[in-house]
Design a protein around this motif. Sequence first.
Motif, PDB file in Angstrom:
ATOM      1  N   ILE A   6       0.698  -1.292  -0.105  1.00  0.00           N
ATOM      2  CA  ILE A   6       0.122  -0.242  -0.456  1.00  0.00           C
ATOM      3  C   ILE A   6       0.979   1.128   0.267  1.00  0.00           C
ATOM      4  CG2 ILE A   6      -1.786   1.079   1.227  1.00  0.00           C
ATOM      5  CD1 ILE A   6      -2.712  -1.501   2.835  1.00  0.00           C
ATOM      6  N   LEU A   7       0.530   1.705  -0.580  1.00  0.00           N
ATOM      7  CA  LEU A   7       1.777   3.390  -1.618  1.00  0.00           C
ATOM      8  C   LEU A   7       0.303   4.335  -0.314  1.00  0.00           C
ATOM      9  CD1 LEU A   7       4.167   5.156  -2.009  1.00  0.00           C
ATOM     10  CD2 LEU A   7       2.740   4.806  -4.690  1.00  0.00           C
ATOM     11  N   ALA A   8       0.999   5.113  -0.189  1.00  0.00           N
ATOM     12  CA  ALA A   8       0.287   6.707   0.566  1.00  0.00           C
ATOM     13  C   ALA A   8       1.222   7.776   0.283  1.00  0.00           C
ATOM     14  CB  ALA A   8       0.175   6.528   2.043  1.00  0.00           C
ATOM     15  N   SER A   9       0.993   8.163  -0.537  1.00  0.00           N
ATOM     16  CA  SER A   9       1.749   9.759  -1.448  1.00  0.00           C
ATOM     17  C   SER A   9       0.417  10.652  -1.262  1.00  0.00           C
ATOM     18  CB  SER A   9       1.406   9.470  -2.772  1.00  0.00           C
ATOM     19  OG  SER A   9       0.522   9.173  -3.635  1.00  0.00           O
ATOM     20  N   VAL A  10       0.871  11.661  -1.082  1.00  0.00           N
ATOM     21  CA  VAL A  10       0.781  13.697  -1.087  1.00  0.00           C
ATOM     22  C   VAL A  10       0.987  14.208  -2.594  1.00  0.00           C
ATOM     23  CG1 VAL A  10       1.188  15.652  -0.007  1.00  0.00           C
ATOM     24  CG2 VAL A  10       1.182  13.650   0.901  1.00  0.00           C
ATOM     25  N   ASN A  11       0.125  14.993  -3.268  1.00  0.00           N
ATOM     26  CA  ASN A  11       0.427  15.672  -4.261  1.00  0.00           C
ATOM     27  C   ASN A  11       1.314  16.789  -4.054  1.00  0.00           C
ATOM     28  OD1 ASN A  11      -0.183  17.170  -6.981  1.00  0.00           O
ATOM     29  ND2 ASN A  11      -1.783  16.745  -6.796  1.00  0.00           N
ATOM     30  N   PRO A  12       2.246  16.711  -4.545  1.00  0.00           N
ATOM     31  CA  PRO A  12       3.072  18.532  -3.913  1.00  0.00           C
ATOM     32  C   PRO A  12       2.665  18.970  -4.921  1.00  0.00           C
ATOM     33  CG  PRO A  12       3.934  16.461  -5.621  1.00  0.00           C
ATOM     34  CD  PRO A  12       3.436  16.658  -5.361  1.00  0.00           C
ATOM     35  N   TYR A  13       1.369  19.219  -6.071  1.00  0.00           N
ATOM     36  CA  TYR A  13       1.244  20.653  -6.252  1.00  0.00           C
ATOM     37  C   TYR A  13       1.899  20.977  -7.350  1.00  0.00           C
ATOM     38  CZ  TYR A  13      -3.178  19.352  -3.993  1.00  0.00           C
ATOM     39  OH  TYR A  13      -4.267  18.862  -3.287  1.00  0.00           O
ATOM     40  N   LYS A  14       3.318  20.645  -7.140  1.00  0.00           N
ATOM     41  CA  LYS A  14       4.385  21.299  -8.447  1.00  0.00           C
ATOM     42  C   LYS A  14       5.447  19.896  -8.761  1.00  0.00           C
ATOM     43  CE  LYS A  14       7.532  21.744  -4.829  1.00  0.00           C
ATOM     44  NZ  LYS A  14       8.627  22.436  -3.909  1.00  0.00           N
ATOM     45  N   ILE A  40       5.638   5.532  -7.073  1.00  0.00           N
ATOM     46  CA  ILE A  40       4.386   5.061  -7.662  1.00  0.00           C
ATOM     47  C   ILE A  40       5.259   3.575  -8.521  1.00  0.00           C
ATOM     48  CG2 ILE A  40       4.644   6.196  -9.284  1.00  0.00           C
ATOM     49  CD1 ILE A  40       1.464   6.157  -9.357  1.00  0.00           C
ATOM     50  N   PHE A  41       6.511   3.667  -8.862  1.00  0.00           N
ATOM     51  CA  PHE A  41       6.717   2.982 -10.392  1.00  0.00           C
ATOM     52  C   PHE A  41       7.612   1.589  -8.908  1.00  0.00           C
ATOM     53  CE2 PHE A  41       9.031   6.733 -12.618  1.00  0.00           C
ATOM     54  CZ  PHE A  41       7.443   6.642 -13.168  1.00  0.00           C
ATOM     55  N   ALA A  42       7.543   2.181  -7.896  1.00  0.00           N
ATOM     56  CA  ALA A  42       7.982   0.848  -6.903  1.00  0.00           C
ATOM     57  C   ALA A  42       6.598  -0.281  -6.854  1.00  0.00           C
ATOM     58  CB  ALA A  42       8.284   0.692  -5.377  1.00  0.00           C
ATOM     59  N   THR A  43       5.633   0.327  -6.844  1.00  0.00           N
ATOM     60  CA  THR A  43       4.227  -0.249  -6.837  1.00  0.00           C
ATOM     61  C   THR A  43       3.613  -0.740  -8.257  1.00  0.00           C
ATOM     62  OG1 THR A  43       3.772   1.268  -4.626  1.00  0.00           O
ATOM     63  CG2 THR A  43       1.746   0.316  -6.361  1.00  0.00           C
ATOM     64  N   ALA A  44       3.702  -0.095  -8.847  1.00  0.00           N
ATOM     65  CA  ALA A  44       3.746  -0.749 -10.331  1.00  0.00           C
ATOM     66  C   ALA A  44       4.608  -1.801 -10.440  1.00  0.00           C
ATOM     67  CB  ALA A  44       3.728   0.565 -11.529  1.00  0.00           C
ATOM     68  N   SER A  73      -1.563   9.895 -11.010  1.00  0.00           N
ATOM     69  CA  SER A  73      -1.355   8.862 -10.579  1.00  0.00           C
ATOM     70  C   SER A  73      -1.299   7.547 -10.998  1.00  0.00           C
ATOM     71  CB  SER A  73      -1.907   8.315  -9.093  1.00  0.00           C
ATOM     72  OG  SER A  73      -1.245   9.609  -8.166  1.00  0.00           O
ATOM     73  N   THR A  74      -2.987   7.447 -12.121  1.00  0.00           N
ATOM     74  CA  THR A  74      -2.963   6.683 -12.998  1.00  0.00           C
ATOM     75  C   THR A  74      -2.221   6.592 -13.953  1.00  0.00           C
ATOM     76  OG1 THR A  74      -5.000   6.560 -12.382  1.00  0.00           O
ATOM     77  CG2 THR A  74      -4.768   6.137 -14.604  1.00  0.00           C
ATOM     78  N   LYS A  75      -1.541   7.832 -14.868  1.00  0.00           N
ATOM     79  CA  LYS A  75      -0.775   8.310 -15.917  1.00  0.00           C
ATOM     80  C   LYS A  75       0.284   7.561 -15.872  1.00  0.00           C
ATOM     81  CE  LYS A  75      -3.062  11.829 -17.728  1.00  0.00           C
ATOM     82  NZ  LYS A  75      -3.309  13.876 -17.899  1.00  0.00           N
ATOM     83  N   LEU A  76       1.116   7.786 -14.556  1.00  0.00           N
ATOM     84  CA  LEU A  76       2.341   7.161 -14.335  1.00  0.00           C
ATOM     85  C   LEU A  76       2.190   6.290 -13.936  1.00  0.00           C
ATOM     86  CD1 LEU A  76       3.172  10.265 -11.577  1.00  0.00           C
ATOM     87  CD2 LEU A  76       4.787   9.482 -13.857  1.00  0.00           C
ATOM     88  N   LEU A  77       1.270   5.697 -13.185  1.00  0.00           N
ATOM     89  CA  LEU A  77       1.290   3.539 -13.359  1.00  0.00           C
ATOM     90  C   LEU A  77       1.777   3.212 -14.720  1.00  0.00           C
ATOM     91  CD1 LEU A  77       1.004   1.589 -10.510  1.00  0.00           C
ATOM     92  CD2 LEU A  77      -1.656   1.685 -11.943  1.00  0.00           C
TER      93      LEU A  77
END
Length: 107
Positions: A6-14, A40-44, A73-77
Amino acid sequence: TNIGSILASVNPYKAIPGLYSGDAIDLYRQHRLGELPPHIFATANECYCCLWKRHDSQCVLISGESGAGKTESTKLLLKFLSAMSQSSLGAPASEKSTHVEEAILES
């Protein structure tokens, strides 16, 4: 941070230079979940490995409030999975993008 898979991430808005680059894809594709900092790449990569090496179906749940970065996040995955898919086909690094990838990412 991550707790198991489970990855918990925060949008840095930059934009953070290099965080989602091709070099980051190459780095995370060479390591298992937990060997490098949470990403997110580790999760992918874990999804990809489970899909092809263990022949297990995979599902990724991306949730959050409005503006949390779910679409990005979906695009990066998908970017990571597409790069891995192209590599498994033996495509050169310069051809890591396909029409299918572009159609999925645009949708």
